[in-house]
Design a protein around this motif. Sequence first.
Motif, PDB file in Angstrom:
ATOM      1  N   ASP A 160       0.808  -1.214   0.000  1.00  0.00           N
ATOM      2  CA  ASP A 160       0.000   0.000   0.000  1.00  0.00           C
ATOM      3  C   ASP A 160       0.849   1.275   0.000  1.00  0.00           C
ATOM      4  N   ARG A 183      -2.555  12.865   1.984  1.00  0.00           N
ATOM      5  CA  ARG A 183      -1.977  11.522   2.053  1.00  0.00           C
ATOM      6  C   ARG A 183      -0.744  11.529   2.929  1.00  0.00           C
ATOM      7  N   TYR A 184      -0.579  10.432   3.671  1.00  0.00           N
ATOM      8  CA  TYR A 184       0.647  10.286   4.430  1.00  0.00           C
ATOM      9  C   TYR A 184       1.797  10.060   3.449  1.00  0.00           C
ATOM     10  N   SER A 185       2.876  10.778   3.650  1.00  0.00           N
ATOM     11  CA  SER A 185       4.104  10.538   2.894  1.00  0.00           C
ATOM     12  C   SER A 185       5.281  10.864   3.814  1.00  0.00           C
ATOM     13  N   LEU A 237       4.709   7.005  -0.156  1.00  0.00           N
ATOM     14  CA  LEU A 237       3.381   7.605  -0.284  1.00  0.00           C
ATOM     15  C   LEU A 237       2.350   6.528   0.001  1.00  0.00           C
ATOM     16  N   LEU A 244      -1.125   4.732  -0.104  1.00  0.00           N
ATOM     17  CA  LEU A 244      -2.274   4.641  -1.000  1.00  0.00           C
ATOM     18  C   LEU A 244      -3.449   3.998  -0.271  1.00  0.00           C
ATOM     19  N   LYS A 245      -4.656   4.474  -0.541  1.00  0.00           N
ATOM     20  CA  LYS A 245      -5.845   3.827   0.011  1.00  0.00           C
ATOM     21  C   LYS A 245      -6.208   2.619  -0.835  1.00  0.00           C
ATOM     22  N   GLU A 300      -5.393   3.890  -7.399  1.00  0.00           N
ATOM     23  CA  GLU A 300      -5.326   5.355  -7.416  1.00  0.00           C
ATOM     24  C   GLU A 300      -3.937   5.898  -7.755  1.00  0.00           C
ATOM     25  N   LEU A 323      -2.256   9.917  -8.779  1.00  0.00           N
ATOM     26  CA  LEU A 323      -1.335  10.578  -7.857  1.00  0.00           C
ATOM     27  C   LEU A 323       0.084  10.697  -8.410  1.00  0.00           C
ATOM     28  N   ARG A 363       3.428  12.952  -7.272  1.00  0.00           N
ATOM     29  CA  ARG A 363       4.546  12.151  -6.748  1.00  0.00           C
ATOM     30  C   ARG A 363       5.826  12.415  -7.533  1.00  0.00           C
TER      31      ARG A 363
END
Length: 175
Positions: free
Chosen positions: A65, A90-92, A148, A150-151, A155, A159, A163
Amino acid sequence: MRNWLGPLAFGLILAAVTTWAAIGAIPYGLMNVAMERLGQGGINTMSHGNLATPARQPVVRPSPDLAYSSCPYDLSAGPLAIDVTPVPGRYSSLSIFDAATDVIFVRNDVEAQGKPFRIVVARDGQAVPAGAEVVRTTHDRGIALVRLLLKDPKEIGGLNAVRRQSTCATVTKLK
C-alpha cells in the motif's frame, strides 16, 4: 590439557575477529545491493517505482500500500538537494539512509505541514547553499526514500503527477 588451550584460544580469537568483520561489513554490503536494485534511474536521480507485487519486490518485504520513490546518492561530486512535494491529504515521508544503513533523517507530511520542502545532504566540510536545511553525513553514499500511502493501488495513476514532482540532484550552484 595444555595441548588444547592454544587451538581453543586461536579458535576464539578467529571467531571474534570474523564476527567483528561481519558486523562491520554486512550493512555496507546490504546498502550496495539496495542501491543497485533501487537505482534503475541512476545515481543522484529520483526514480518513481511501480507498486510492489509478489513478483516484483526490489527490497525485502515492501508494503503493497506504499508507492516508493528512491534516490540512491553519491556525494563525491558534491552535496545532494532533495525536493519533496507531499501529496495533499496523504501520508508521505522522506527517509535518508547512509552507507551503513543508518537513518540520518526523516520527515513526514505532517511535520512538513503538507508543504514542499528541500533538504541538502552533504559530507562534513562540503559547502552548501546559504540558508539550506542541511543533513550532514560521514558517508558519500546512501539512499533517500520517499513513501506515499495509497488507500487503493488503483489510485496510483491519479497521484503520479504530484509524486513525480519529488526530485534529487547534485547541487551545482551555491547561492
